[in-house]
Motif scaffolding. Structure first.
Motif, short mmCIF file in Angstrom:
data_model
loop_
_atom_site.label_atom_id
_atom_site.label_comp_id
_atom_site.label_asym_id
_atom_site.label_seq_id
_atom_site.Cartn_x
_atom_site.Cartn_y
_atom_site.Cartn_z
N ASP A 83 0.85 -1.18 0.00
CA ASP A 83 0.00 0.00 0.00
C ASP A 83 0.89 1.24 0.00
O ASP A 83 2.12 1.13 0.02
CB ASP A 83 -0.99 -0.02 1.17
CG ASP A 83 -0.32 0.09 2.54
OD1 ASP A 83 0.87 0.47 2.62
OD2 ASP A 83 -0.99 -0.19 3.55
N SER A 84 0.29 2.41 -0.02
CA SER A 84 1.09 3.63 -0.15
C SER A 84 1.96 3.91 1.07
O SER A 84 2.89 4.70 1.00
CB SER A 84 0.16 4.83 -0.42
OG SER A 84 -0.78 4.97 0.64
N VAL A 89 0.60 -6.18 1.12
CA VAL A 89 -0.80 -6.53 0.90
C VAL A 89 -0.87 -8.04 0.66
O VAL A 89 -0.60 -8.51 -0.45
CB VAL A 89 -1.39 -5.76 -0.29
CG1 VAL A 89 -2.86 -6.14 -0.50
CG2 VAL A 89 -1.25 -4.26 -0.09
N GLN A 168 -9.60 -2.77 -4.13
CA GLN A 168 -8.69 -2.09 -5.05
C GLN A 168 -8.41 -2.95 -6.28
O GLN A 168 -8.29 -4.17 -6.18
CB GLN A 168 -7.38 -1.75 -4.34
CG GLN A 168 -7.54 -0.73 -3.23
CD GLN A 168 -6.24 -0.50 -2.49
OE1 GLN A 168 -5.72 -1.39 -1.86
NE2 GLN A 168 -5.71 0.72 -2.59
#
Length: 223
Positions: A83-84, A89, A168
């Motif tokens: 993730d950012s 993940v 996502q």
């Protein structure tokens, strides 16, 4: 006793605001530095498999039930889905599809005159592990003209990736370092921001990599 002069309300507010701004800027800057740039979305192209092969494992260089090996330079593509904030993940589903070493997709709409490779799988899927890691063994795809009848625009070698994790979904393409065709490609040049986010890195081979094969690292960052 000398009286301590009072700070006017306007000045007290200004000093507090400046202190808060300094603190916010310090923390905001720290937070900004920790965020990873998201991997940009790119077109899936016209050659997403209409008929997926029965063999969809991580090794695209062989097809179950066939004795041969795919033609071309063997590469191993490894990386993580993050993730950012840089957190892995786990359980993300990755689909990979690509052209063979001659630049031909196993797709009925591909009119590239290069022959199909019966020993090349062309498509694979897997889930990332608990650390967000994935790994595929494949061959370096060949470049190909976008229109074989007018071979002016030639697409550089690239691999398509479709990533789904919870709510996502990202479709992107991975490119190879040092390819002159990268800078001439319209799809590659349409990327906004740093293009390094879609270029894999060649890293030192691990002991399990066969002689002559290359190991590439490509992290996928979900926005």
């Amino acid at each position: 006793m000398r009286k301590v002069p009072k700070v006017p309300d306007s000045r007290r507010y200004l000093l507090g605001a400046l202190a808060g701004f300094t603190l916010a800027s310090r923390w905001g800057g720290a937070l900004a530095r920790t965020l990873l740039p998201a991997t940009p979305a790119q077109t899936s192209g016209p050659f997403y498999p209409k008929l997926r092969p029965l063999d969809q494992d991580m090794d695209l260089t062989v097809v179950a039930g066939r004795p041969g090996r795919a033609k071309g330079q063997v590469i191993h593509v490894t990386g993580r889905v993050l993730d950012s904030n840089g957190k892995p993940v786990p359980g993300a589903r990755i689909e990979l599809w690509q052209a063979n070493a001659g630049g031909r997709y196993d797709h009925p709409d591909d009119i590239n005159p290069e022959p199909l490779d019966p020993n090349f799988q062309g498509f694979a899927t897997q889930l990332t592990d608990a650390e967000g890691r994935y790994r595929f063994k494949t061959i370096k795809p060949g470049a190909y003209p976008m229109n074989p009848a007018n071979p002016v625009n030639v697409r550089p070698p690239h691999i398509h990736l479709d990533v789904v994790a919870a709510d996502q979904h990202l479709v992107t393409q991975m490119y190879f370092p040092g390819e002159k065709l990268n800078s001439q490609d319209r799809i590659f040049n349409a990327i906004k921001g740093s293009k390094d986010t879609v270029i894999a890195r060649v890293i030192a081979p691990t002991p399990d990599i066969e002689p002559g094969a290359s190991l590439l690292h490509f992290d996928i960052v979900l926005a």
